[in-house]
Design an enzyme around this catalytic site. Structure first.
Site, mmCIF file in Angstrom:
data_model
loop_
_atom_site.group_PDB
_atom_site.id
_atom_site.type_symbol
_atom_site.label_atom_id
_atom_site.label_comp_id
_atom_site.label_asym_id
_atom_site.label_seq_id
_atom_site.Cartn_x
_atom_site.Cartn_y
_atom_site.Cartn_z
ATOM 1 N N CYS A 158 0.833 -1.204 0.000
ATOM 2 C CA CYS A 158 0.000 0.000 0.000
ATOM 3 C C CYS A 158 0.869 1.256 0.000
ATOM 4 C CB CYS A 158 -0.905 -0.006 1.228
ATOM 5 S SG CYS A 158 -1.832 1.533 1.463
ATOM 6 N N CYS A 160 -0.047 4.335 0.478
ATOM 7 C CA CYS A 160 -0.672 5.455 1.192
ATOM 8 C C CYS A 160 -0.310 5.490 2.668
ATOM 9 C CB CYS A 160 -2.191 5.372 1.048
ATOM 10 S SG CYS A 160 -2.747 5.184 -0.647
ATOM 11 N N CYS A 179 -5.163 -5.157 1.025
ATOM 12 C CA CYS A 179 -4.715 -5.315 2.403
ATOM 13 C C CYS A 179 -5.757 -6.078 3.234
ATOM 14 C CB CYS A 179 -4.435 -3.945 3.021
ATOM 15 S SG CYS A 179 -5.904 -2.898 3.122
ATOM 16 N N CYS A 188 -10.757 0.620 2.561
ATOM 17 C CA CYS A 188 -9.591 0.939 1.733
ATOM 18 C C CYS A 188 -9.059 2.313 2.123
ATOM 19 C CB CYS A 188 -9.945 0.912 0.248
ATOM 20 S SG CYS A 188 -8.530 1.246 -0.839
#
Length: 220
Positions: A158, A160, A179, A188
């Site tokens: 990920c 972010c 995830c 998300c």
């Protein structure tokens, strides 16, 4: 206030608690055995003092450990060059899978990974009944970040979140897309897969490769 100063303050405070926890020898309470409440208070004070010291020590060593390796623990991890020089790397440093790649090879790898992550995104949107953000630049940038991690780490970690050790996180797999929170609860963090109750959810469940490239231009 640095962490080292914080540790020194906590150490002084701990010593004060330990020294003042017990009554002086001539204190009246030392002559009575039925002072359980007072003893309990002393024990709690000592326990708190020791716990405070351990927490401050842990915070200090955690903060300084990554950058305070002794020079004797710096080892050579690459072959010496023809010029007689040799590069060194600290034990915590991680190798980038793209090291040694030419710019052309890296571009080819990124192109392949971006296409793969775009196809995965479209398929997963359909399988989960989720949709893209109304602003397609959001999923485009996320897909580009996933492709970047796919190339450099070998897994679509990920993009972010902040990681102290990306390689370890990629191996662990918890934050590899999709995830665990997304798989279990359809949550998300990157806003790549949005449920219908999300105010930013659009109606589209597909994004093209060209859109990803166009919207993510300028992202390194």
């Amino acid at each position: 206030l640095s962490l080292l100063d914080f540790f020194l303050i906590c150490t002084r405070y701990t010593l004060c608690l330990l020294l003042t926890a017990a009554p002086p020898p001539d204190h009246p309470r030392t002559h009575f055995s039925a002072t359980s409440n007072y003893s309990n208070n002393m024990n709690r004070s000592r326990f708190f003092a020791v716990r405070l010291l351990l927490v401050s020590l842990f915070a200090t060593t955690t903060a300084f450990a990554p950058t305070a390796w002794p020079s004797s623990r710096i080892t050579c991890t690459s072959t010496c060059t023809g010029t007689g020089t040799c590069s060194t790397r600290s034990p915590t440093a991680r190798l980038d899978r793209t090291e040694g790649m030419s710019a052309e090879d890296r571009e080819i790898a990124m192109d392949k990974a971006t296409k793969a992550m775009t196809a995965f995104t479209n398929k997963y949107l359909q399988n989960t009944g989720t949709s893209l953000c109304t602003d397609k630049s959001v999923p485009a940038v996320v897909i580009k970040g996933l492709a970047e991690h796919k190339v450099t780490l070998g897994a679509p970690l990920c993009p972010c979140r902040f990681y102290e050790d990306k390689e370890a996180e990629a191996k662990d797999g918890y934050w590899n897309c999709p995830c665990v929170p997304m798989r279990e609860r359809h949550e998300c963090h990157c806003m790549l897969f949005l449920t219908e109750d999300n105010p930013f959810a659009g109606s589209e469940q597909e994004i093209g490769y060209d859109e990803v490239v166009d919207f993510s231009k300028g992202m390194s």
